[in-house]
Design an enzyme around this catalytic site. Sequence first.
Site, PDB file in Angstrom:
ATOM      1  N   SER A 267      46.019 -46.200  69.903  1.00 17.52           N
ATOM      2  CA  SER A 267      47.052 -46.736  70.785  1.00 17.52           C
ATOM      3  C   SER A 267      47.864 -45.620  71.422  1.00 17.52           C
ATOM      4  CB  SER A 267      47.994 -47.655  69.993  1.00 17.52           C
ATOM      5  OG  SER A 267      47.290 -48.708  69.385  1.00 17.52           O
ATOM      6  N   SER A 305      42.944 -50.986  70.921  1.00 14.49           N
ATOM      7  CA  SER A 305      43.998 -50.062  71.331  1.00 14.49           C
ATOM      8  C   SER A 305      45.200 -50.818  71.881  1.00 14.49           C
ATOM      9  CB  SER A 305      43.462 -49.105  72.411  1.00 14.49           C
ATOM     10  OG  SER A 305      44.399 -48.079  72.671  1.00 14.49           O
ATOM     11  N   ASP A 307      48.070 -50.301  74.263  1.00 14.53           N
ATOM     12  CA  ASP A 307      48.493 -49.377  75.324  1.00 14.53           C
ATOM     13  C   ASP A 307      49.635 -50.026  76.107  1.00 14.53           C
ATOM     14  OD1 ASP A 307      46.310 -47.700  74.597  1.00 14.53           O
ATOM     15  OD2 ASP A 307      44.986 -49.005  75.740  1.00 14.53           O
TER      16      ASP A 307
END
Length: 389
Positions: A267, A305, A307
């Site tokens: 991340s 992830s 983000d």
Amino acid sequence: MKLTSALLPFALLLCAAGASAATSHDHQERPRARDVGIVIGTLPTGPNNAITDVEGVGVGHATLVRGRELNTGVTAIVPHRGNLYRERVPAAIVVGNGFGKLLGVTQVQELGELETPILLTGTLSVWNAADALAGWLLAQPGMEQVRSINPVVGETNDGYLSDIRARPIGKAQVEQALATLSYGAVEEGAVGAGTGTVAFGWKGGIGTSSRRLPEADGGWTVGVLVQSNYGGHLTVAGVPVWKSLPSPEALALHSRQEPPPWRGDGSIMIVVATDAPLDASALRRVANRALTGLARTGSDMSNGSGDYVIAFSTAKQNRRDPRAAVQPGASVGGEALTPLFEATAEATEEAILNSLLRARTVQGHRGTAPALPLEPLLEALDAAGARAR
């Protein structure tokens, strides 16, 4: 045991990692991107090349290291020196990929404003940090009658280098980060919320950068701070350096350690500040351009992830009093936004590179995250003619 020529570079890198582990949080010997001729984009930086070049923005860290078991921390970002609950700033949050635990997101999206400092920490410490932040805010002068508060706390998973299940971040660390705010130079690398992060298999961390627009484009400043902990194929100044760097995965396997995250889940938290007068709609558009800078570094934005981009404007004319019936809403718009987009993309890309370059090797809970090796990196950039002389 004899080492084959193929494994020798990895063994040497491992030795270097071990030698530096004792000073894994000493950042003096690790350069920033511009210190080694890596210049991203065309716009000039502010004096500190940091998010704090946006006047009033402060950054504080609390770092928690306990042997190899704990390598974690918390980082605090404040938009101005006053009472943020009473003088709220326009804000927006953009979700690039939503596999994360960003607290406070819905109220910021709904109201378009930020009423608390931003905290960054490790995934399973988010709720403890939010509780500590709420307690700290409620104890501030003038907050005696407050009945609702929206702590904004972001995270990345530092469970490779830290025992994340211990959930060690709490009141002491949050208050330390808020008590040690810097309004000038910002410590980068394996510090605060970046203490236990890994990016592209190398040691990630906290990084920051800024851009200052020419007066003809408004003269405004954009600053970015990142907590890098994601995967992909590392690209620096447009050069696919992952093709020539030693593999951190192979290094880990050779040393019989669990491989660090590299191409898979991970991340990044990106915080964008500007003194340009922007409303929430314009800030959302600016925040989207931070993802452009992220992409330039080789991010895959994988399934696992998280983000996220949090963007806010510190412009005094746009600060919002929650008791006022009519709120200010002046904003840069149209083509005048384009230079701000460019500044955001450039500063994000460079902040990420600074997070990697400044970080030192850390030996942690499940293995070792080696520092990004400088010599092969610079050789790859020189071969591509991508380094300033």
